[in-house]
Design a protein around this motif. Structure first.
Motif: not given
Length: 157
Positions: A41-51
C-alpha cells in the motif's frame, strides 16, 4: 514452500522498514514494521525488471537507475522502462544497483523524502533467492491490499 517465501519476504520487508526507521522514523510502533499488505500500500509502483543503466550523482551514493520492466504488479500495467533515483551502497546488497540480466523485485514510493515509508530514497529491491516465488507472494499481497483497501499507515516521529 509458500510459507517460507512469505516469511522471507516479510523478513526482508521488516529489515528494509527497520533500516528506514533507523533514519528517525517509525511506521507503527516498537513491535514491528509494515505488514506485507501495508508495504504494498505504501508503494506506488511494484514491478519485476533488470537494470540497464546506473549513473552516479556525485559522492552521496545517490544514483539514477534505468530498468527494463518485465512484469508490472502495481499498477497492473506501466511503461517498459523506468528511471528512478536510488541509493547505492556497495557494502549493502539491498541497495546495490548493478547493470545486468539479474531480475529484481522493485518497490517505489513517491512520498516526500522526509516521509519515506520504504527503503532509501523511497526505493527498495529484492534480488536473488527464489525470486519467482517472492513475485507470486507479492502478487497476492497486491491483490489483498487492493481488495481490503489497505492504506499506508502514517509515519510517526
Amino acid at each position: 514452500m509458500r510459507t517460507v517465501a512469505r516469511w522471507l519476504l516479510f523478513s526482508l520487508i521488516l529489515a528494509i522498514g527497520g533500516a528506514a526507521a533507523g533514519c528517525g522514523q517509525t511506521f507503527r510502533d516498537e513491535e514491528g514494521g509494515l505488514s506485507p499488505e501495508e508495504y504494498v500500500a505504501c508503494s506506488e509502483q511494484v514491478f519485476v525488471g533488470h537494470v540497464t543503466d546506473v549513473v552516479a550523482r556525485g559522492e552521496s551514493g545517490d544514483v539514477d537507475v534505468s530498468l527494463e520492466v518485465e512484469t508490472w504488479l502495481k499498477p497492473a500495467t506501466g511503461p517498459t522502462t523506468v528511471s528512478l533515483r536510488g541509493v547505492d551502497d556497495p557494502d549493502d546488497p539491498t541497495t546495490a544497483w548493478r547493470v545486468g540480466p539479474e531480475r529484481r523485485l522493485v518497490f517505489v514510493s513517491f512520498d516526500e523524502p522526509e516521509e519515506l515509508r520504504i527503503g532509501d530514497d523511497g526505493v527498495a529491491q529484492l534480488v536473488g533467492g527464489n525470486l519467482d516465488e517472492l513475485v507470486e507472494v507479492t502478487k497476492v499481497d497486491v491483490r489483498d491490499a487492493m481488495r481490503n483497501e489497505t492504506t499506508c499507515p502514517p509515519v510517526t516521529p
